[in-house]
Write a protein that holds these residues in place. Structure first.
Motif, PDB file in Angstrom:
ATOM      1  N   MET A  20       0.867  -1.165   0.000  1.00  0.00           N
ATOM      2  CA  MET A  20       0.000   0.000   0.000  1.00  0.00           C
ATOM      3  C   MET A  20       0.915   1.230   0.000  1.00  0.00           C
ATOM      4  O   MET A  20       1.677   1.452   0.941  1.00  0.00           O
ATOM      5  CB  MET A  20      -0.904   0.019   1.235  1.00  0.00           C
ATOM      6  N   TYR A  21       0.836   1.974  -1.075  1.00  0.00           N
ATOM      7  CA  TYR A  21       1.629   3.193  -1.199  1.00  0.00           C
ATOM      8  C   TYR A  21       0.856   4.357  -0.610  1.00  0.00           C
ATOM      9  O   TYR A  21      -0.386   4.391  -0.658  1.00  0.00           O
ATOM     10  CB  TYR A  21       1.961   3.450  -2.670  1.00  0.00           C
ATOM     11  N   VAL A  22       1.586   5.304  -0.069  1.00  0.00           N
ATOM     12  CA  VAL A  22       0.975   6.486   0.537  1.00  0.00           C
ATOM     13  C   VAL A  22       1.711   7.731   0.062  1.00  0.00           C
ATOM     14  O   VAL A  22       2.896   7.694  -0.241  1.00  0.00           O
ATOM     15  CB  VAL A  22       0.983   6.427   2.082  1.00  0.00           C
ATOM     16  N   ARG A  23       0.955   8.797  -0.020  1.00  0.00           N
ATOM     17  CA  ARG A  23       1.553  10.096  -0.328  1.00  0.00           C
ATOM     18  C   ARG A  23       0.668  11.179   0.250  1.00  0.00           C
ATOM     19  O   ARG A  23      -0.484  10.932   0.630  1.00  0.00           O
ATOM     20  CB  ARG A  23       1.720  10.292  -1.831  1.00  0.00           C
ATOM     21  N   PHE A  32      -3.856   6.936  -0.848  1.00  0.00           N
ATOM     22  CA  PHE A  32      -3.401   5.551  -0.898  1.00  0.00           C
ATOM     23  C   PHE A  32      -3.500   5.016  -2.326  1.00  0.00           C
ATOM     24  O   PHE A  32      -4.378   5.414  -3.082  1.00  0.00           O
ATOM     25  CB  PHE A  32      -4.284   4.663  -0.015  1.00  0.00           C
ATOM     26  N   ARG A  33      -2.607   4.064  -2.631  1.00  0.00           N
ATOM     27  CA  ARG A  33      -2.679   3.363  -3.917  1.00  0.00           C
ATOM     28  C   ARG A  33      -2.068   1.983  -3.751  1.00  0.00           C
ATOM     29  O   ARG A  33      -0.937   1.851  -3.266  1.00  0.00           O
ATOM     30  CB  ARG A  33      -1.939   4.144  -4.995  1.00  0.00           C
ATOM     31  N   MET A  34      -2.811   0.964  -4.137  1.00  0.00           N
ATOM     32  CA  MET A  34      -2.364  -0.410  -3.927  1.00  0.00           C
ATOM     33  C   MET A  34      -1.578  -0.936  -5.128  1.00  0.00           C
ATOM     34  O   MET A  34      -1.887  -0.637  -6.272  1.00  0.00           O
ATOM     35  CB  MET A  34      -3.558  -1.322  -3.664  1.00  0.00           C
ATOM     36  N   LEU A  51      -7.953   9.691   1.674  1.00  0.00           N
ATOM     37  CA  LEU A  51      -8.398   9.082   2.927  1.00  0.00           C
ATOM     38  C   LEU A  51      -9.883   9.298   3.173  1.00  0.00           C
ATOM     39  O   LEU A  51     -10.574   8.383   3.620  1.00  0.00           O
ATOM     40  CB  LEU A  51      -7.582   9.625   4.101  1.00  0.00           C
ATOM     41  N   ASP A  52     -10.413  10.464   2.863  1.00  0.00           N
ATOM     42  CA  ASP A  52     -11.842  10.693   3.112  1.00  0.00           C
ATOM     43  C   ASP A  52     -12.718   9.795   2.239  1.00  0.00           C
ATOM     44  O   ASP A  52     -13.788   9.362   2.667  1.00  0.00           O
ATOM     45  CB  ASP A  52     -12.218  12.164   2.955  1.00  0.00           C
ATOM     46  N   PRO A  70     -12.768  -4.054   4.826  1.00  0.00           N
ATOM     47  CA  PRO A  70     -11.691  -3.831   3.874  1.00  0.00           C
ATOM     48  C   PRO A  70     -10.908  -2.549   4.137  1.00  0.00           C
ATOM     49  O   PRO A  70      -9.792  -2.389   3.660  1.00  0.00           O
ATOM     50  CB  PRO A  70     -12.403  -3.773   2.523  1.00  0.00           C
ATOM     51  N   ALA A  71     -11.471  -1.660   4.934  1.00  0.00           N
ATOM     52  CA  ALA A  71     -10.767  -0.427   5.269  1.00  0.00           C
ATOM     53  C   ALA A  71      -9.522  -0.712   6.104  1.00  0.00           C
ATOM     54  O   ALA A  71      -8.646   0.143   6.233  1.00  0.00           O
ATOM     55  CB  ALA A  71     -11.689   0.539   6.009  1.00  0.00           C
ATOM     56  N   GLY A  72      -9.420  -1.911   6.647  1.00  0.00           N
ATOM     57  CA  GLY A  72      -8.238  -2.280   7.416  1.00  0.00           C
ATOM     58  C   GLY A  72      -6.961  -2.254   6.594  1.00  0.00           C
ATOM     59  O   GLY A  72      -5.862  -2.159   7.140  1.00  0.00           O
ATOM     60  N   LEU A  73      -7.090  -2.331   5.287  1.00  0.00           N
ATOM     61  CA  LEU A  73      -5.916  -2.243   4.406  1.00  0.00           C
ATOM     62  C   LEU A  73      -5.329  -0.837   4.397  1.00  0.00           C
ATOM     63  O   LEU A  73      -4.155  -0.641   4.125  1.00  0.00           O
ATOM     64  CB  LEU A  73      -6.293  -2.624   2.974  1.00  0.00           C
ATOM     65  N   TYR A  74      -6.187   0.143   4.660  1.00  0.00           N
ATOM     66  CA  TYR A  74      -5.797   1.548   4.598  1.00  0.00           C
ATOM     67  C   TYR A  74      -5.548   2.052   6.014  1.00  0.00           C
ATOM     68  O   TYR A  74      -6.471   2.443   6.715  1.00  0.00           O
ATOM     69  CB  TYR A  74      -6.895   2.364   3.922  1.00  0.00           C
ATOM     70  N   ASP A  75      -4.305   2.032   6.444  1.00  0.00           N
ATOM     71  CA  ASP A  75      -3.952   2.344   7.823  1.00  0.00           C
ATOM     72  C   ASP A  75      -3.461   3.789   7.931  1.00  0.00           C
ATOM     73  O   ASP A  75      -2.331   4.104   7.552  1.00  0.00           O
ATOM     74  CB  ASP A  75      -2.878   1.366   8.300  1.00  0.00           C
ATOM     75  N   GLU A  76      -4.325   4.643   8.440  1.00  0.00           N
ATOM     76  CA  GLU A  76      -3.999   6.064   8.555  1.00  0.00           C
ATOM     77  C   GLU A  76      -2.789   6.315   9.452  1.00  0.00           C
ATOM     78  O   GLU A  76      -1.929   7.133   9.130  1.00  0.00           O
ATOM     79  CB  GLU A  76      -5.212   6.842   9.076  1.00  0.00           C
ATOM     80  N   ALA A  77      -2.712   5.608  10.567  1.00  0.00           N
ATOM     81  CA  ALA A  77      -1.599   5.820  11.502  1.00  0.00           C
ATOM     82  C   ALA A  77      -0.259   5.456  10.862  1.00  0.00           C
ATOM     83  O   ALA A  77       0.720   6.191  10.987  1.00  0.00           O
ATOM     84  CB  ALA A  77      -1.820   5.015  12.779  1.00  0.00           C
ATOM     85  N   VAL A  78      -0.214   4.331  10.174  1.00  0.00           N
ATOM     86  CA  VAL A  78       1.023   3.916   9.503  1.00  0.00           C
ATOM     87  C   VAL A  78       1.371   4.913   8.398  1.00  0.00           C
ATOM     88  O   VAL A  78       2.526   5.309   8.245  1.00  0.00           O
ATOM     89  CB  VAL A  78       0.903   2.484   8.936  1.00  0.00           C
ATOM     90  N   ALA A  79       0.371   5.329   7.641  1.00  0.00           N
ATOM     91  CA  ALA A  79       0.605   6.293   6.565  1.00  0.00           C
ATOM     92  C   ALA A  79       1.181   7.593   7.118  1.00  0.00           C
ATOM     93  O   ALA A  79       2.157   8.119   6.579  1.00  0.00           O
ATOM     94  CB  ALA A  79      -0.692   6.559   5.815  1.00  0.00           C
TER      95      ALA A  79
END
Length: 87
Positions: A20-23, A32-34, A51-52, A70-79
């Protein structure tokens, strides 16, 4: 972690084949982009997701499917941590 595509983390502990890429967007939000080793078309067909949008989709999904998140893939804290460490 970081490579030629940018900053990323592994959204699943079971595999290193999905990243999962983040910017940070121009407006300052997280996007996010997978990437999937076995499905390169995922990266090619899908753009960066704010994120929104992830949050809205997760709420809509939860109304219909209470067994999975499925939102578990998108981890705001890690990002946020990755973006902070890259500054």
């Amino acid at each position: 972690m970081k490579d030629e595509r940018g900053l990323y983390y592994y959204p699943s502990m079971q595999t290193r084949d999905v990243r999962m890429y983040v910017r940070q967007s121009e407006e300052g939000g997280i996007e996010f982009r997978m990437w999937n080793k076995d499905l390169p078309e995922v990266w090619e067909r899908h753009e960066w997701i704010p994120l929104d949008v992830v949050r809205t989709a997760a709420r809509m999904y939860a109304l219909r499917n209470k067994d999975r998140n499925p939102a578990g893939l998108y981890d705001e804290a890690v990002a946020r941590r990755l973006l902070d460490e890259d500054r």
